[in-house]
Enzyme design. Structure first.
Site, PDB file in Angstrom:
ATOM      1  N   HIS A  95      -6.442  -3.368  11.196  1.00  0.00           N
ATOM      2  CA  HIS A  95      -5.850  -4.638  10.878  1.00  0.00           C
ATOM      3  C   HIS A  95      -4.747  -4.659  11.552  1.00  0.00           C
ATOM      4  CE1 HIS A  95      -5.425  -3.010   6.030  1.00  0.00           C
ATOM      5  NE2 HIS A  95      -6.847  -3.607   6.392  1.00  0.00           N
ATOM      6  N   ARG A 123       0.877  -1.185  -0.193  1.00  0.00           N
ATOM      7  CA  ARG A 123      -0.012  -0.573   0.038  1.00  0.00           C
ATOM      8  C   ARG A 123       0.843   1.308   0.120  1.00  0.00           C
ATOM      9  NH1 ARG A 123      -5.023   1.535   4.077  1.00  0.00           N
ATOM     10  NH2 ARG A 123      -4.236   3.799   4.045  1.00  0.00           N
ATOM     11  N   PHE A 146       1.427   3.063   5.243  1.00  0.00           N
ATOM     12  CA  PHE A 146       2.488   1.191   4.649  1.00  0.00           C
ATOM     13  C   PHE A 146       2.141   0.578   4.832  1.00  0.00           C
ATOM     14  CE2 PHE A 146       6.119  -1.509   4.767  1.00  0.00           C
ATOM     15  CZ  PHE A 146       6.846  -1.355   3.947  1.00  0.00           C
ATOM     16  N   GLU A 147       1.742  -0.481   4.087  1.00  0.00           N
ATOM     17  CA  GLU A 147       1.708  -2.209   4.372  1.00  0.00           C
ATOM     18  C   GLU A 147       1.983  -3.010   3.384  1.00  0.00           C
ATOM     19  OE1 GLU A 147      -2.846  -1.843   4.403  1.00  0.00           O
ATOM     20  OE2 GLU A 147      -2.642  -2.157   6.949  1.00  0.00           O
ATOM     21  N   ILE A 148       2.997  -3.928   3.494  1.00  0.00           N
ATOM     22  CA  ILE A 148       3.613  -4.940   3.024  1.00  0.00           C
ATOM     23  C   ILE A 148       2.355  -5.900   2.908  1.00  0.00           C
ATOM     24  CG2 ILE A 148       4.299  -6.368   1.828  1.00  0.00           C
ATOM     25  CD1 ILE A 148       6.513  -3.939   2.014  1.00  0.00           C
TER      26      ILE A 148
END
Ligand SMILES: Nc1nc2c(ncn2[C@@H]2O[C@H](COP(=O)(O)OP(=O)(O)OP(=O)(O)O)[C@@H](O)[C@H]2O)c(=O)[nH]1
Ligand SMILES: *[C@@H]1O[C@H](CO)[C@@H](O)[C@H](O)[C@H]1NC(C)=O
Ligand SMILES: *[C@@H]1O[C@H](CO)[C@@H](O)[C@H](O)[C@H]1NC(C)=O
Ligand SMILES: [Mg+2]
Length: 380
Positions: A316, A196, A279-281
């Site tokens: 999340h 993201r 920020f997400e992976i």
């Protein structure tokens, strides 16, 4: 030659003459002001067109290696047409630091159709394929069963209390969408992993490995760079709701989970720590799985996304900390990342040098009092 023939010849000459005058004026039209002509008259390009640099002076692109294997992954951005300038900058930076070497596809989502300008400018800077998708109406807008009077009153109250985005309905739609819907978008069905990215973020270091493959090969579910406290006023009943869900569905709790990152008293209360989700992976199959699907529906049914202002970040973070093993959550220390006003700068030995990072490691948010890095470190 009779008179008629003479007139015909004269007419033909006239037409030819007029045509050449017209085409001459046509060619001349605008010459005085056209950039290419003005340029030719300026001293720094005197007398000629700009000199082209011959190809041989260009080094072969440094990282023109084709990876043996790419993950089933995409880079994802939710944005409005009005975000074009800042969206393009984020794409340009991530391309420079990472994606020009890997060429992962990009997906852009919006609840309104993207403008031609947005699509053109993004496509110009992305190295891989680019997909522009529309968010289905029901994935975005407030559902009918929400009590609008109650929701309006809640927004008014939060606005009066000066809670950031407290009065915004679109922010709530966005948080609910990012919590429970983005991974159901038809375009994203084609992928398992996503990274993201938001408009106006910065990547400070070279990223010379593939984080998706790292996640896949090491059984990771969720990756983050920044962790911090949530505003309690935005989630007053979230933890109670989570506890009720767990009581009714204890089978979803993972062994060796990260509850002690979320809580300082073994789960009784929430310490407000969460991963900053701009920020997400992460693995969309985790969100698509049974535990998270049931969890999201349970939260959503309370209306908390609208009666309070539940963010996708705590939602999340709580889910991944409870339903995954703690070693399935990965801290991407080597990814220097900035979303105003905070920056994560690599702290691990040699990582800042290795990544040729532009951030100041002494100013990394990891050491800020507002960071939850101490809670994260404590459970390692
Ligand atoms: N299409 C669309 N995207 C939105 C909307 N609101 C926010 N976004 C996107 O959702 C993401 C999060 O929104 P932001 O406004 O950055 O929220 P934030 O990061 O909590 O707050 P900031 O500190 O303002 O950045 C970004 O990628 C935005 O571009 C919206 O109404 N429509
Ligand atoms: C670099 O990659 C492109 C395609 O991705 C290819 O056309 C080109 O020949 C490559 N250049 C070198 C020097 O390997
Ligand atoms: C990628 O992942 C999605 C979601 O798991 C799956 O449906 C799709 O078949 C996968 N594609 C490939 C090429 O493996
Ligand atoms: Mg943002």
């Amino acid at each position: 030659m009779n008179t008629t023939t003479r007139y015909v010849i004269l007419a033909v000459f006239l037409i030819i003459g007029l045509h050449s005058i017209l085409s001459f004026t046509h060619e001349e039209y605008g010459r005085a002001t056209s950039i290419s002509n003005i340029k030719a008259q300026l001293p720094w390009s005197a007398g000629s067109t700009l000199e082209e640099i011959p190809d041989k002076y260009y080094i072969a692109p440094e990282h023109n290696v084709t990876q043996p294997r790419r993950a089933n992954a995409t880079i994802l951005m939710l944005a409005r047409n009005s975000d074009a300038d800042s969206a393009v900058k984020s794409v340009r930076e991530l391309e420079d630091k990472f994606n020009r070497k890997y060429k992962y596809p990009w997906v852009f989502l919006n609840e309104e159709p993207f403008s031609e300008e947005f699509k053109k400018r993004i496509s110009n800077v992305a190295s891989g394929e680019v997909h522009f998708g529309l968010v289905p109406h029901d994935h975005w807008f407030q559902p009918d069963w929400i009590d609008e009077e109650k929701a309006t009153a809640a927004r008014k109250k939060m606005e009066d209390d000066h809670i950031i985005y407290g009065g915004s309905l679109s922010y709530r739609n966005m948080c609910r969408f990012n919590s429970g819907f983005f991974y159901r978008n038809p375009i994203l069905q084609n992928y398992r992993w996503y990274w993201r990215v938001e408009p106006d973020v910065h990547f400070h270091c070279e990223i010379d490995y593939d984080p998706f493959l790292y996640m896949e090969e090491n059984d990771k579910v969720y990756g983050f760079t920044i962790t911090m406290y949530e505003y309690l006023a935005t989630i007053p009943t979230l933890w109670d709701t989570v506890q009720k869900f767990i009581k009714e569905n204890p089978q979803y709790l993972a062994p060796e989970n990260a509850v002690n990152y979320l809580s300082d008293d073994g789960g009784k209360s929430f310490n407000l720590c969460h991963f900053w989700s701009n920020f997400e992976i992460a693995d969309m199959n985790f969100w698509r799985g049974e535990a998270y699907s049931k969890f999201f529906d349970y939260l959503d049914a309370t209306g908390g996304f609208y009666y309070e202002r539940w963010g996708d970040a705590p939602v999340h973070s709580i889910a991944v900390s409870l339903f995954a093993r703690k070693n399935q959550i990965h801290f991407f220390d080597d990814i220097g990342y900035e979303h105003n006003p905070y920056t994560h700068c690599p702290r691990g030995a040699g990582k800042w040098e290795k990544g040729k990072c532009s951030c100041n490691p002494d100013r990394s948010f990891d050491y800020d009092g507002y960071s939850c890095m101490k809670q994260w470190d404590r459970i390692q």
